[in-house]
Design an enzyme around this catalytic site. Structure first.
Site, PDB file in Angstrom:
ATOM      1  N   ALA A  70     -15.402 -22.364 -14.488  1.00  0.00           N
ATOM      2  CA  ALA A  70     -16.641 -21.614 -14.653  1.00  0.00           C
ATOM      3  C   ALA A  70     -17.093 -21.771 -16.104  1.00  0.00           C
ATOM      4  O   ALA A  70     -16.275 -22.001 -16.997  1.00  0.00           O
ATOM      5  CB  ALA A  70     -16.404 -20.141 -14.333  1.00  0.00           C
ATOM      6  N   GLN A  72     -18.030 -19.590 -18.148  1.00  0.00           N
ATOM      7  CA  GLN A  72     -17.414 -18.556 -18.999  1.00  0.00           C
ATOM      8  C   GLN A  72     -15.887 -18.608 -18.946  1.00  0.00           C
ATOM      9  O   GLN A  72     -15.201 -17.609 -19.229  1.00  0.00           O
ATOM     10  CB  GLN A  72     -17.903 -17.160 -18.588  1.00  0.00           C
ATOM     11  CG  GLN A  72     -19.313 -16.815 -19.046  1.00  0.00           C
ATOM     12  CD  GLN A  72     -19.422 -16.587 -20.557  1.00  0.00           C
ATOM     13  OE1 GLN A  72     -18.453 -16.744 -21.315  1.00  0.00           O
ATOM     14  NE2 GLN A  72     -20.616 -16.231 -21.003  1.00  0.00           N
ATOM     15  N   SER A  73     -15.324 -19.763 -18.618  1.00  0.00           N
ATOM     16  CA  SER A  73     -13.867 -19.899 -18.480  1.00  0.00           C
ATOM     17  C   SER A  73     -13.110 -19.638 -19.782  1.00  0.00           C
ATOM     18  O   SER A  73     -13.437 -20.206 -20.834  1.00  0.00           O
ATOM     19  CB  SER A  73     -13.560 -21.320 -18.001  1.00  0.00           C
ATOM     20  OG  SER A  73     -12.219 -21.670 -18.274  1.00  0.00           O
ATOM     21  N   ASN A  74     -12.077 -18.816 -19.684  1.00  0.00           N
ATOM     22  CA  ASN A  74     -11.183 -18.612 -20.835  1.00  0.00           C
ATOM     23  C   ASN A  74     -10.318 -19.835 -21.069  1.00  0.00           C
ATOM     24  O   ASN A  74      -9.918 -20.132 -22.195  1.00  0.00           O
ATOM     25  CB  ASN A  74     -10.272 -17.413 -20.579  1.00  0.00           C
ATOM     26  CG  ASN A  74     -11.052 -16.148 -20.344  1.00  0.00           C
ATOM     27  OD1 ASN A  74     -11.858 -15.756 -21.173  1.00  0.00           O
ATOM     28  ND2 ASN A  74     -10.850 -15.517 -19.195  1.00  0.00           N
ATOM     29  N   LEU A  76     -11.197 -23.025 -20.625  1.00  0.00           N
ATOM     30  CA  LEU A  76     -11.929 -24.082 -21.340  1.00  0.00           C
ATOM     31  C   LEU A  76     -12.046 -23.744 -22.831  1.00  0.00           C
ATOM     32  O   LEU A  76     -11.953 -24.629 -23.677  1.00  0.00           O
ATOM     33  CB  LEU A  76     -13.297 -24.309 -20.699  1.00  0.00           C
ATOM     34  CG  LEU A  76     -13.236 -24.852 -19.255  1.00  0.00           C
ATOM     35  CD1 LEU A  76     -14.646 -24.978 -18.674  1.00  0.00           C
ATOM     36  CD2 LEU A  76     -12.509 -26.199 -19.179  1.00  0.00           C
TER      37      LEU A  76
END
Ligand SMILES: *Cc1c(COP(=O)(O)O)cnc(C)c1O
Length: 333
Positions: A70, A72-74, A76
């Site tokens: 996503a 808003q991925s933590n 990434l």
């Protein structure tokens, strides 16, 4: 590949301490494991996995890492930081709100499409390639195509599955579980947010054969997560030469806190965030740890928890800054 020597990213052990005011309120002996405080790129559970994944990328001579998630991925965000530290190009294929087709796309509580992790990715120089929303399967194949294209251009690409959930990622979390057991092995249950599976698979492996219940609160409606957990545990057995042999029926994965789907800010999680903040001064996040804590509260309410419980904080706090104001208002903040 043998197990690579991990690159150091995380300050460990992360703290483990009691939650006195919540314990009194809930009638439990409740403690917290602070993987929000890894000291690495705003914290979170992905730092531990990346110590191994980035080590393997470097060992294979990669110059580029491709992953997906996503927007808003933590994962990434932490991947971007680890790549920056090691001079790797970081290409991340993302959708704002990927979903599970059988379950449908959530309609309310979308996170903002700027700020939070998206801002941090930008500061880190992550090449975030955002596609129109679609299914997780579409996202995975798009990432595969991007990796192929980069290889055709002569890049040496290391591919990382969503959330860093390869057997190596799980192995990293097995070590986290052993770290917590060294700090205090007297818990009757460990409760945490589960999504792509390697946190759960690692903790289940670390606590296998003990008296501690390992309870994953799923933040995803994915029906095939049990298969993933079984595969990731088999992968750890292969890497370690052990034969713990966990099967799907060995995993406790609860779906009651998923709400309308992955990645949206919804009331039970936001209320759980407020409860934690206003009793203990600790911030949770709307997508994972807030849902996990809401799941813990529901289990406590149903008297389905033992007395001495460890809540594992998996991080994610940058997405607090991407929750729309009206969602907070709705939750009473
Ligand atoms: C990724 C993530 C999880 C879930 O971990 P998995 O290993 O993907 O199951 C939980 N909490 C936070 C904050 C995360 O970023």
């Amino acid at each position: 590949m043998p197990i690579p020597e991990p690159v150091p990213l995380v300050c460990r052990p992360t703290p483990l301490h009691p939650l006195p005011r919540l314990s009194r309120m809930l009638g439990l002996d409740l403690w917290i494991k602070r993987d929000d405080l890894t000291g690495f790129a705003f914290g979170g559970n992905k730092g531990r996995k990346l110590e191994y994944l980035v080590a393997e990328a470097l060992a294979q001579g990669a110059d580029t890492v491709v992953s997906c998630g996503a927007a808003q991925s933590n994962f990434l965000r932490q991947l971007g930081a680890a790549c920056a530290m090691h001079g790797l190009r970081c290409v991340a294929v993302a959708m704002h709100l990927p979903y599970e087709p059988g379950f449908g796309q959530p309609q309310r509580g979308r996170l903002l499409e700027s700020s939070g992790n998206i801002l941090l990715d930008r500061l880190l120089g992550v090449e975030l390639r955002i596609l129109p929303d679609g299914s997780w399967e579409e996202l995975f194949s798009a990432a595969e195509r991007v990796a192929d294209e980069l290889e055709e251009q002569g890049r040496r690409v290391y591919r990382i599955p969503v959330g860093g959930s390869s057997p190596l990622g799980a192995l990293a979390f097995r070590e986290a579980g052993l770290e917590a057991r060294r700090q205090d092995d007297g818990f009757q249950a460990v409760v945490f947010a589960s999504s792509s599976g390697s946190t759960h698979a690692g903790l289940a492996h670390a606590y296998a054969g003990s008296h501690t219940r390992v309870i994953g609160i799923s933040c995803d409606p994915e029906p095939d997560l049990y298969d993933t957990l079984e595969e990731l545990c088999a992968g750890q057995d292969r890497l370690l030469g052990t034969s713990v042999g966990l099967r799907r029926t060995d995993f406790e994965l609860r779906f009651e806190a998923v709400g309308s789907g992955y990645g949206v800010a919804e009331r039970p999680a936001l209320e759980a965030i407020l409860l934690m903040a206003r009793h203990e001064g600790i911030f949770l996040d709307p997508v994972y740890s807030g849902k996990a804590f809401a799941g813990l509260l529901a289990l406590a309410e149903a008297r389905d928890l033992p007395q001495r419980v460890l809540f594992w904080h998996t991080g994610g706090t940058p997405t607090l800054m991407a929750v729309p104001d009206e969602c907070w208002e709705d939750a009473g903040a």
